[in-house]
Design a protein around this motif. Structure first.
Motif, PDB file in Angstrom:
ATOM      1  N   GLY A 177      25.762   3.716 -33.612  1.00  0.00           N
ATOM      2  CA  GLY A 177      25.265   4.778 -32.746  1.00  0.00           C
ATOM      3  C   GLY A 177      24.060   4.338 -31.931  1.00  0.00           C
ATOM      4  N   VAL A 178      23.099   3.681 -32.594  1.00  0.00           N
ATOM      5  CA  VAL A 178      21.910   3.180 -31.887  1.00  0.00           C
ATOM      6  C   VAL A 178      22.309   2.131 -30.857  1.00  0.00           C
ATOM      7  CG1 VAL A 178      19.749   1.906 -32.153  1.00  0.00           C
ATOM      8  CG2 VAL A 178      20.337   3.717 -33.776  1.00  0.00           C
ATOM      9  N   ALA A 179      23.240   1.245 -31.233  1.00  0.00           N
ATOM     10  CA  ALA A 179      23.677   0.189 -30.324  1.00  0.00           C
ATOM     11  C   ALA A 179      24.319   0.756 -29.063  1.00  0.00           C
ATOM     12  CB  ALA A 179      24.653  -0.738 -31.042  1.00  0.00           C
ATOM     13  N   LEU A 180      25.178   1.757 -29.218  1.00  0.00           N
ATOM     14  CA  LEU A 180      25.836   2.366 -28.066  1.00  0.00           C
ATOM     15  C   LEU A 180      24.827   3.055 -27.153  1.00  0.00           C
ATOM     16  CD1 LEU A 180      29.038   3.875 -29.724  1.00  0.00           C
ATOM     17  CD2 LEU A 180      28.920   1.904 -28.192  1.00  0.00           C
ATOM     18  N   ALA A 181      23.888   3.784 -27.767  1.00  0.00           N
ATOM     19  CA  ALA A 181      22.870   4.473 -26.968  1.00  0.00           C
ATOM     20  C   ALA A 181      21.988   3.476 -26.225  1.00  0.00           C
ATOM     21  CB  ALA A 181      22.015   5.364 -27.873  1.00  0.00           C
ATOM     22  N   PHE A 182      21.609   2.412 -26.898  1.00  0.00           N
ATOM     23  CA  PHE A 182      20.716   1.417 -26.287  1.00  0.00           C
ATOM     24  C   PHE A 182      21.390   0.699 -25.128  1.00  0.00           C
ATOM     25  CE2 PHE A 182      19.112  -3.038 -26.266  1.00  0.00           C
ATOM     26  CZ  PHE A 182      17.850  -2.764 -25.770  1.00  0.00           C
ATOM     27  N   THR A 183      22.602   0.186 -25.357  1.00  0.00           N
ATOM     28  CA  THR A 183      23.285  -0.532 -24.279  1.00  0.00           C
ATOM     29  C   THR A 183      23.608   0.400 -23.113  1.00  0.00           C
ATOM     30  OG1 THR A 183      25.407  -0.193 -25.425  1.00  0.00           O
ATOM     31  CG2 THR A 183      24.277  -2.287 -25.791  1.00  0.00           C
ATOM     32  N   GLY A 184      23.955   1.646 -23.414  1.00  0.00           N
ATOM     33  CA  GLY A 184      24.227   2.604 -22.345  1.00  0.00           C
ATOM     34  C   GLY A 184      23.003   2.865 -21.487  1.00  0.00           C
ATOM     35  N   LEU A 185      21.836   3.059 -22.124  1.00  0.00           N
ATOM     36  CA  LEU A 185      20.608   3.304 -21.379  1.00  0.00           C
ATOM     37  C   LEU A 185      20.189   2.096 -20.557  1.00  0.00           C
ATOM     38  CD1 LEU A 185      18.375   5.352 -23.847  1.00  0.00           C
ATOM     39  CD2 LEU A 185      19.225   6.076 -21.612  1.00  0.00           C
ATOM     40  N   VAL A 186      20.329   0.910 -21.117  1.00  0.00           N
ATOM     41  CA  VAL A 186      19.963  -0.301 -20.367  1.00  0.00           C
ATOM     42  C   VAL A 186      20.839  -0.439 -19.126  1.00  0.00           C
ATOM     43  CG1 VAL A 186      19.907  -2.829 -20.421  1.00  0.00           C
ATOM     44  CG2 VAL A 186      19.030  -1.519 -22.364  1.00  0.00           C
ATOM     45  N   GLY A 187      22.135  -0.251 -19.291  1.00  0.00           N
ATOM     46  CA  GLY A 187      23.031  -0.339 -18.144  1.00  0.00           C
ATOM     47  C   GLY A 187      22.714   0.715 -17.102  1.00  0.00           C
ATOM     48  N   LEU A 188      22.452   1.948 -17.554  1.00  0.00           N
ATOM     49  CA  LEU A 188      22.122   3.028 -16.627  1.00  0.00           C
ATOM     50  C   LEU A 188      20.822   2.743 -15.888  1.00  0.00           C
ATOM     51  CD1 LEU A 188      22.809   5.835 -15.519  1.00  0.00           C
ATOM     52  CD2 LEU A 188      21.596   6.817 -17.489  1.00  0.00           C
ATOM     53  N   SER A 189      19.865   2.124 -16.569  1.00  0.00           N
ATOM     54  CA  SER A 189      18.591   1.805 -15.918  1.00  0.00           C
ATOM     55  C   SER A 189      18.776   0.842 -14.754  1.00  0.00           C
ATOM     56  CB  SER A 189      17.613   1.204 -16.937  1.00  0.00           C
ATOM     57  OG  SER A 189      17.944  -0.140 -17.264  1.00  0.00           O
ATOM     58  N   ARG A 190      19.705  -0.093 -14.880  1.00  0.00           N
ATOM     59  CA  ARG A 190      19.932  -1.054 -13.805  1.00  0.00           C
ATOM     60  C   ARG A 190      20.585  -0.388 -12.592  1.00  0.00           C
ATOM     61  NH1 ARG A 190      16.549  -4.395 -14.126  1.00  0.00           N
ATOM     62  NH2 ARG A 190      17.707  -6.179 -13.289  1.00  0.00           N
ATOM     63  N   LEU A 191      21.394   0.617 -12.853  1.00  0.00           N
ATOM     64  CA  LEU A 191      21.989   1.367 -11.747  1.00  0.00           C
ATOM     65  C   LEU A 191      20.951   2.278 -11.098  1.00  0.00           C
ATOM     66  CD1 LEU A 191      25.395   2.437 -13.353  1.00  0.00           C
ATOM     67  CD2 LEU A 191      24.854   0.361 -12.075  1.00  0.00           C
ATOM     68  N   TYR A 192      20.171   2.970 -11.899  1.00  0.00           N
ATOM     69  CA  TYR A 192      19.149   3.867 -11.368  1.00  0.00           C
ATOM     70  C   TYR A 192      18.157   3.113 -10.488  1.00  0.00           C
ATOM     71  CZ  TYR A 192      15.238   7.137 -11.203  1.00  0.00           C
ATOM     72  OH  TYR A 192      14.230   7.955 -10.767  1.00  0.00           O
ATOM     73  N   LEU A 193      17.798   1.903 -10.900  1.00  0.00           N
ATOM     74  CA  LEU A 193      16.840   1.102 -10.127  1.00  0.00           C
ATOM     75  C   LEU A 193      17.475   0.466  -8.893  1.00  0.00           C
ATOM     76  CD1 LEU A 193      14.973  -0.624 -13.100  1.00  0.00           C
ATOM     77  CD2 LEU A 193      14.170   1.288 -11.696  1.00  0.00           C
ATOM     78  N   GLY A 194      18.792   0.558  -8.774  1.00  0.00           N
ATOM     79  CA  GLY A 194      19.474   0.058  -7.589  1.00  0.00           C
ATOM     80  C   GLY A 194      19.560  -1.449  -7.505  1.00  0.00           C
ATOM     81  N   VAL A 195      19.486  -2.137  -8.654  1.00  0.00           N
ATOM     82  CA  VAL A 195      19.517  -3.598  -8.631  1.00  0.00           C
ATOM     83  C   VAL A 195      20.857  -4.164  -9.096  1.00  0.00           C
ATOM     84  CG1 VAL A 195      17.029  -3.887  -8.848  1.00  0.00           C
ATOM     85  CG2 VAL A 195      18.417  -3.646 -10.916  1.00  0.00           C
ATOM     86  N   HIS A 196      21.779  -3.276  -9.466  1.00  0.00           N
ATOM     87  CA  HIS A 196      23.122  -3.705  -9.862  1.00  0.00           C
ATOM     88  C   HIS A 196      24.140  -2.664  -9.429  1.00  0.00           C
ATOM     89  CE1 HIS A 196      22.759  -7.412 -12.098  1.00  0.00           C
ATOM     90  NE2 HIS A 196      21.761  -6.928 -12.812  1.00  0.00           N
ATOM     91  N   TYR A 197      25.333  -3.130  -9.136  1.00  0.00           N
ATOM     92  CA  TYR A 197      26.466  -2.246  -8.925  1.00  0.00           C
ATOM     93  C   TYR A 197      27.032  -1.838 -10.288  1.00  0.00           C
ATOM     94  CZ  TYR A 197      26.521  -3.944  -4.079  1.00  0.00           C
ATOM     95  OH  TYR A 197      26.193  -4.254  -2.787  1.00  0.00           O
TER      96      TYR A 197
END
Length: 237
Positions: A177-197
């Motif tokens: 559960g922690v792993a899924l939440a962590f990887t999801g947030l990290v991926g979302l952060s890269r999209l929010y910051l506009g540095v990754h598609y």
């Protein structure tokens, strides 16, 4: 002499026993290796042919419309934890802890998976040379190539290593559960910051999972982690 009617049933029973005994490995092979490799191959083909992906720009613009000071600060923090502030120190600490504990096979798994993931990401970026998104000026700009996301791949690799090492313990569901939440947030952060598609992030997740699962299947093909004496067994005929 012709076989008795019981022989085919006995063979089917043996086959079922073989499948049951290796069900976990077969599941990991499909979900952790083959399916992610298919995702990476599909995305890589699109990127290689320079084809526009419908959801890439649309999702980034949708996130950008919801930007604000609090979300800016939160996702900058998550992005840093997803690499220099968190993932890399955790990688080093995990490998050192396993070496100090003399868990040689587990340490080998962690070292090969984590270091190999980083090298694989660098090589893939250099091969595809995809430019970063330029839809707006990011508050946390990046200068390296975009495909696949190093943050997504690194966080997924670390998460997958920890989950696979914990899978035979009572902690596997909380860790997952922690792993899924962590990887999801990290991926979302890269999209929010506009540095990754989105396709960069999805490819990073898939590549990290596939690589880690492959290393696990090679190093633990006969014995589960922690040397508890349990093996992946093939019932005798």
């Amino acid at each position: 002499m012709p076989g008795t009617p019981a022989e085919p049933l006995s063979r089917l029973s043996s086959l079922a026993a073989v499948l049951r005994g290796n069900l976990a490995l077969l599941g990991l092979l499909f979900v952790g290796l083959l399916l992610p490799l298919w995702v990476v191959a599909e995305l890589a083909d699109e990127v290689h042919e320079l084809e526009a992906m419908v959801l890439d720009d649309a999702l980034l613009l949708w996130l950008q419309q919801r930007a604000g000071p609090r979300l800016d600060a939160f996702f900058v923090f998550v992005s840093r934890v997803g690499y220099a502030w968190g993932v890399i120190p955790a990688d080093i600490a995990l490998c050192l802890a396993l070496l100090v504990a003399r868990r040689w096979r587990e340490a080998s798994f962690a070292i090969v998976a984590l270091a190999g993931s980083g090298l694989l990401n660098l090589g893939t970026k250099a091969f595809f040379r995809r430019d970063r998104p330029s839809l707006w000026e990011s508050i946390a700009p990046e200068s390296s190539f975009s495909f696949p996301s190093g943050h997504a791949m690194g966080s997924m690799t670390l998460a997958a290593v920890v989950v696979l090492l914990a899978w035979g313990t009572r902690w596997r569901w909380p860790v997952l559960g922690v792993a899924l939440a962590f990887t999801g947030l990290v991926g979302l952060s890269r999209l929010y910051l506009g540095v990754h598609y989105p396709s960069d992030v999805l490819a990073g997740w898939a590549a990290g999972l596939a690589w880690t699962a492959g290393v696990y299947l090679v190093l633990f093909r006969q014995r589960r982690p922690w040397g508890d004496g349990s093996r992946w067994t093939l019932p005798s005929a």
